[in-house]
Motif scaffolding. Structure first.
Motif, PDB file in Angstrom:
ATOM      1  N   ASP A  42       0.822  -1.214   0.000  1.00 52.88           N
ATOM      2  CA  ASP A  42       0.000   0.000   0.000  1.00 52.88           C
ATOM      3  C   ASP A  42       0.854   1.261   0.000  1.00 52.88           C
ATOM      4  OD1 ASP A  42      -2.180  -1.619   0.028  1.00 52.88           O
ATOM      5  OD2 ASP A  42      -2.723  -1.262   2.126  1.00 52.88           O
ATOM      6  N   LEU A  43       1.895   1.294   0.825  1.00 49.96           N
ATOM      7  CA  LEU A  43       2.710   2.500   0.927  1.00 49.96           C
ATOM      8  C   LEU A  43       3.446   2.775  -0.373  1.00 49.96           C
ATOM      9  CD1 LEU A  43       3.754   4.817   2.589  1.00 49.96           C
ATOM     10  CD2 LEU A  43       5.524   3.319   3.525  1.00 49.96           C
ATOM     11  N   ALA A  44       3.950   1.733  -1.036  1.00 49.12           N
ATOM     12  CA  ALA A  44       4.627   1.936  -2.320  1.00 49.12           C
ATOM     13  C   ALA A  44       3.653   2.467  -3.368  1.00 49.12           C
ATOM     14  CB  ALA A  44       5.257   0.627  -2.786  1.00 49.12           C
ATOM     15  N   ILE A  45       2.404   2.009  -3.350  1.00 44.35           N
ATOM     16  CA  ILE A  45       1.394   2.525  -4.275  1.00 44.35           C
ATOM     17  C   ILE A  45       1.108   3.988  -3.989  1.00 44.35           C
ATOM     18  CG2 ILE A  45      -1.015   2.296  -4.983  1.00 44.35           C
ATOM     19  CD1 ILE A  45      -0.802  -0.691  -4.446  1.00 44.35           C
ATOM     20  N   ALA A  46       1.017   4.347  -2.706  1.00 48.28           N
ATOM     21  CA  ALA A  46       0.757   5.738  -2.345  1.00 48.28           C
ATOM     22  C   ALA A  46       1.905   6.646  -2.761  1.00 48.28           C
ATOM     23  CB  ALA A  46       0.514   5.837  -0.839  1.00 48.28           C
ATOM     24  N   VAL A  47       3.131   6.210  -2.563  1.00 53.49           N
ATOM     25  CA  VAL A  47       4.291   7.018  -2.961  1.00 53.49           C
ATOM     26  C   VAL A  47       4.330   7.193  -4.469  1.00 53.49           C
ATOM     27  CG1 VAL A  47       6.809   7.104  -2.986  1.00 53.49           C
ATOM     28  CG2 VAL A  47       5.610   6.389  -0.913  1.00 53.49           C
ATOM     29  N   ALA A  48       4.052   6.105  -5.220  1.00 53.09           N
ATOM     30  CA  ALA A  48       4.053   6.207  -6.680  1.00 53.09           C
ATOM     31  C   ALA A  48       2.956   7.152  -7.171  1.00 53.09           C
ATOM     32  CB  ALA A  48       3.888   4.820  -7.293  1.00 53.09           C
ATOM     33  N   LEU A  49       1.775   7.098  -6.547  1.00 56.89           N
ATOM     34  CA  LEU A  49       0.682   7.980  -6.945  1.00 56.89           C
ATOM     35  C   LEU A  49       1.013   9.439  -6.653  1.00 56.89           C
ATOM     36  CD1 LEU A  49      -2.411   5.881  -5.798  1.00 56.89           C
ATOM     37  CD2 LEU A  49      -1.816   6.488  -8.149  1.00 56.89           C
ATOM     38  N   ALA A  50       1.538   9.722  -5.459  1.00 55.32           N
ATOM     39  CA  ALA A  50       1.896  11.097  -5.132  1.00 55.32           C
ATOM     40  C   ALA A  50       3.012  11.609  -6.025  1.00 55.32           C
ATOM     41  CB  ALA A  50       2.292  11.180  -3.664  1.00 55.32           C
ATOM     42  N   SER A  51       3.988  10.766  -6.300  1.00 48.57           N
ATOM     43  CA  SER A  51       5.086  11.168  -7.167  1.00 48.57           C
ATOM     44  C   SER A  51       4.607  11.476  -8.575  1.00 48.57           C
ATOM     45  CB  SER A  51       6.146  10.072  -7.193  1.00 48.57           C
ATOM     46  OG  SER A  51       7.172  10.364  -8.108  1.00 48.57           O
ATOM     47  N   ALA A  52       3.693  10.650  -9.106  1.00 48.28           N
ATOM     48  CA  ALA A  52       3.159  10.904 -10.440  1.00 48.28           C
ATOM     49  C   ALA A  52       2.253  12.123 -10.469  1.00 48.28           C
ATOM     50  CB  ALA A  52       2.405   9.664 -10.925  1.00 48.28           C
ATOM     51  N   THR A  53       1.535  12.385  -9.385  1.00 52.84           N
ATOM     52  CA  THR A  53       0.624  13.526  -9.345  1.00 52.84           C
ATOM     53  C   THR A  53       1.376  14.850  -9.387  1.00 52.84           C
ATOM     54  OG1 THR A  53      -0.981  12.228  -8.072  1.00 52.84           O
ATOM     55  CG2 THR A  53      -1.215  14.626  -8.018  1.00 52.84           C
ATOM     56  N   PHE A  54       2.443  14.956  -8.603  1.00 59.10           N
ATOM     57  CA  PHE A  54       3.180  16.214  -8.504  1.00 59.10           C
ATOM     58  C   PHE A  54       4.386  16.268  -9.424  1.00 59.10           C
ATOM     59  CE2 PHE A  54       1.355  15.642  -4.137  1.00 59.10           C
ATOM     60  CZ  PHE A  54       0.368  16.603  -4.277  1.00 59.10           C
ATOM     61  N   GLY A  55       4.696  15.178 -10.115  1.00 59.58           N
ATOM     62  CA  GLY A  55       5.836  15.188 -11.007  1.00 59.58           C
ATOM     63  C   GLY A  55       7.165  15.253 -10.287  1.00 59.58           C
ATOM     64  N   VAL A  56       7.211  14.775  -9.048  1.00 61.88           N
ATOM     65  CA  VAL A  56       8.434  14.790  -8.245  1.00 61.88           C
ATOM     66  C   VAL A  56       8.864  13.348  -8.015  1.00 61.88           C
ATOM     67  CG1 VAL A  56       9.481  15.503  -6.074  1.00 61.88           C
ATOM     68  CG2 VAL A  56       7.732  16.936  -7.147  1.00 61.88           C
ATOM     69  N   ALA A  57      10.067  13.008  -8.412  1.00 58.74           N
ATOM     70  CA  ALA A  57      10.552  11.645  -8.261  1.00 58.74           C
ATOM     71  C   ALA A  57      10.991  11.379  -6.833  1.00 58.74           C
ATOM     72  CB  ALA A  57      11.713  11.390  -9.216  1.00 58.74           C
ATOM     73  N   ALA A  58      10.729  10.185  -6.368  1.00 56.09           N
ATOM     74  CA  ALA A  58      11.213   9.782  -5.050  1.00 56.09           C
ATOM     75  C   ALA A  58      12.732   9.604  -5.093  1.00 56.09           C
ATOM     76  CB  ALA A  58      10.541   8.474  -4.629  1.00 56.09           C
ATOM     77  N   PRO A  59      13.414   9.732  -3.965  1.00 58.62           N
ATOM     78  CA  PRO A  59      14.869   9.562  -3.957  1.00 58.62           C
ATOM     79  C   PRO A  59      15.285   8.192  -4.492  1.00 58.62           C
ATOM     80  CG  PRO A  59      14.115  10.516  -1.894  1.00 58.62           C
ATOM     81  CD  PRO A  59      12.886  10.108  -2.641  1.00 58.62           C
ATOM     82  N   THR A  60      16.464   8.141  -5.082  1.00 63.71           N
ATOM     83  CA  THR A  60      16.972   6.893  -5.645  1.00 63.71           C
ATOM     84  C   THR A  60      17.357   5.926  -4.529  1.00 63.71           C
ATOM     85  OG1 THR A  60      17.851   8.148  -7.510  1.00 63.71           O
ATOM     86  CG2 THR A  60      18.675   5.906  -7.217  1.00 63.71           C
ATOM     87  N   GLY A  61      17.094   4.644  -4.746  1.00 69.49           N
ATOM     88  CA  GLY A  61      17.487   3.620  -3.793  1.00 69.49           C
ATOM     89  C   GLY A  61      16.595   3.514  -2.585  1.00 69.49           C
ATOM     90  N   VAL A  62      15.292   3.831  -2.743  1.00 76.46           N
ATOM     91  CA  VAL A  62      14.343   3.805  -1.633  1.00 76.46           C
ATOM     92  C   VAL A  62      13.336   2.689  -1.857  1.00 76.46           C
ATOM     93  CG1 VAL A  62      12.486   5.054  -0.464  1.00 76.46           C
ATOM     94  CG2 VAL A  62      14.579   6.242  -1.079  1.00 76.46           C
TER      95      VAL A  62
END
Length: 467
Positions: A367-387
């Motif tokens: 669930d948390l990985a899905i939430a991070v991917a959705l937020a990242s795609a919504t705002f166009g901000v990539a999550a840090p590498t290696g997380v």
């Protein structure tokens, strides 16, 4: 005069074995029309008979005859709990074309290479067709005997002549017993054939592997009693568009039922995959918005899978919600939590969520990985590498602990990830205290109490979503 009790006629379905006291046109279990017919009333009375072996205290029973023997395929031994057990009856089921025959031919060839005699009985193919596949996969050996038979009596005769250590029957739906009503593959025939093969396996200490068909809903075809008769039930599954295959134990009297085996099906045959994580994680050269890596558990094996999300503006009255490899209901729940507690409103956006490499995520810890991917795609901000992110999201926005967390963290550290975001046992207001952290094999592990804190920690938030 004493009245004899009236024997009521019993009716049985020829498809699934369902019984009823009166005739009906449609089976109440499998809903098949015209399959219910009158069954013969039993007239045999049980009587005492000589015993084959006397009963002894359980502590005096020898276990040397039931020791595990390696099958030559390590991933299959992992699922079986150590290997093949003499006298065990194993049922392997799967969809057509998934690779059941290829896997069992490889097991038969590896067993023959260890100087153990193997009898492979095929009822679906001719002997020459199986020989062609054996030539392609390198499975030709002098100790591997092949017979193309569809009659139970002929199969028993082959067993008497060859005296194998391993017997493979492909498949039980094609074997028929003379003198038994019904066609091959019917309920009565499958029960009688399975009972005869298992009886021979137990009395002669022959490891028997039976191939079973599946119905269109994925369940094993035939009567349910077939699964009760055998010792091990294995399910072979995989996507037709992918070479990745998995064997999952549904029942195992000799080992755990929470293990899975991973295989790669290629034109050269089937090979074990000891480290399947690389198939489900894409290594990007630069940071990409809308991606996050989850750590899921397949049985007792941790596996990493990449989740990708795409969010686009929609002019439709009802925006699209499309998923592949993840549960659509959990994605809808994550979207509702992000809107209610994170202020991320996507009611006017199309949302697409998918996994890499055909992975299927059923574990709530994704669930948390899905939430991070959705937020990242919504705002166009990539999550840090290696997380990597793992945690089950509750309706209040909190992160719940997941099982086998140390194994998941250790697997992510082994694969070179630098940061892991995991649920915290603490509860309180979002952002009230900084997250606790510790280090595991050079990887930093961060405890967060809720999904909002996780998004802020990974810096995948913004005041307004992009348009």
């Amino acid at each position: 005069m004493s009245r004899q009790p009236r024997v009521r006629a019993a009716y049985r379905c020829s498809e699934c074995g369902w019984e009823t006291s009166k005739w009906v046109g449609r089976c109440g279990e499998c809903q098949a029309w015209g399959s219910v017919a009158e069954a013969a009333a039993p007239t045999l009375r049980a009587a005492s008979a000589p015993v084959t072996t006397p009963a002894v205290p359980i502590g005096q029973v020898s276990v040397s005859e039931s020791a595990f023997r390696a099958s030559g395929v390590p991933e299959l031994d992992r699922v079986l709990g150590g290997g093949l057990v003499p006298g065990a009856a194993i049922l392997l089921a799967g969809e057509p074309g998934v690779g059941k025959s290829t896997l069992l031919l490889e097991v038969a060839a590896q067993t023959a290479r260890s100087r153990e005699r193997v009898l492979y009985v095929t009822g679906e193919e001719s002997a020459s067709q199986v020989r062609l596949r054996a030539d392609r996969t390198g499975g030709v050996h002098d100790e591997l005997y092949l017979a193309a038979e569809t009659d139970l009596g002929a199969v028993l005769s082959h067993i008497e002549q060859v005296r194998p250590t391993l017997l493979v029957v492909d498949s039980i739906q094609t074997i028929g017993a003379s003198g038994i009503d019904g066609v091959a593959g019917g309920v009565t025939q499958v029960k009688e054939v399975a009972a005869a093969l298992i009886r021979v396996a137990k009395t002669r200490n022959i490891t028997t592997v039976i191939v079973g068909h599946v119905t269109k809903d994925g369940s094993i075809a035939g009567p349910r009693v077939l699964e009760h008769l055998v010792d091990v039930v294995l399910h072979f599954e995989g996507d037709r568009n992918s070479r990745f295959r998995m064997v999952r134990a549904m029942k195992n009297r000799f080992g755990p039922i929470d293990e899975v085996g991973c295989f790669d099906l290629s034109p050269e045959g089937i090979k074990a995959v000891s480290d399947p994580t690389g198939l489900f994680v894409e290594h990007h050269r630069q940071q990409v918005p809308g991606t996050c890596v989850a750590v899921t558990m397949e049985g007792r094996r941790p596996m990493l899978a990449e989740v990708q999300a795409l969010v686009t503006p929609s002019a439709a009255e009802r925006p699209r919600r499309t998923t592949s490899g993840v549960d659509s209901s959990r994605v809808a729940m994550v979207l509702a939590v992000l809107q209610q507690h994170g202020g991320i409103r996507l009611h006017a956006h199309d949302v697409f969520v998918s996994t890499v490499g055909g992975a299927k995520l059923h574990d709530p810890s994704s669930d948390l990985a899905i939430a991070v991917a959705l937020a990242s795609a919504t705002f166009g901000v990539a999550a840090p590498t290696g997380v990597v992110a793992m945690g089950e999201i509750g309706l209040a926005g909190e992160l719940r602990r997941v099982r086998d967390l140390p194994q998941r963290v250790a697997e992510a550290a082994r694969l070179g990830f630098k940061v892991a975001v995991v649920p915290s046992e603490r509860r309180g207001a979002a952002g009230a205290r900084p997250p606790e952290s510790w280090t595991v094999d050079g990887m930093r592990v961060l405890d967060v109490p809720d999904v909002v804190s996780a998004l802020r920690l990974l810096q995948v938030t913004r005041a307004e979503p992009r348009s």
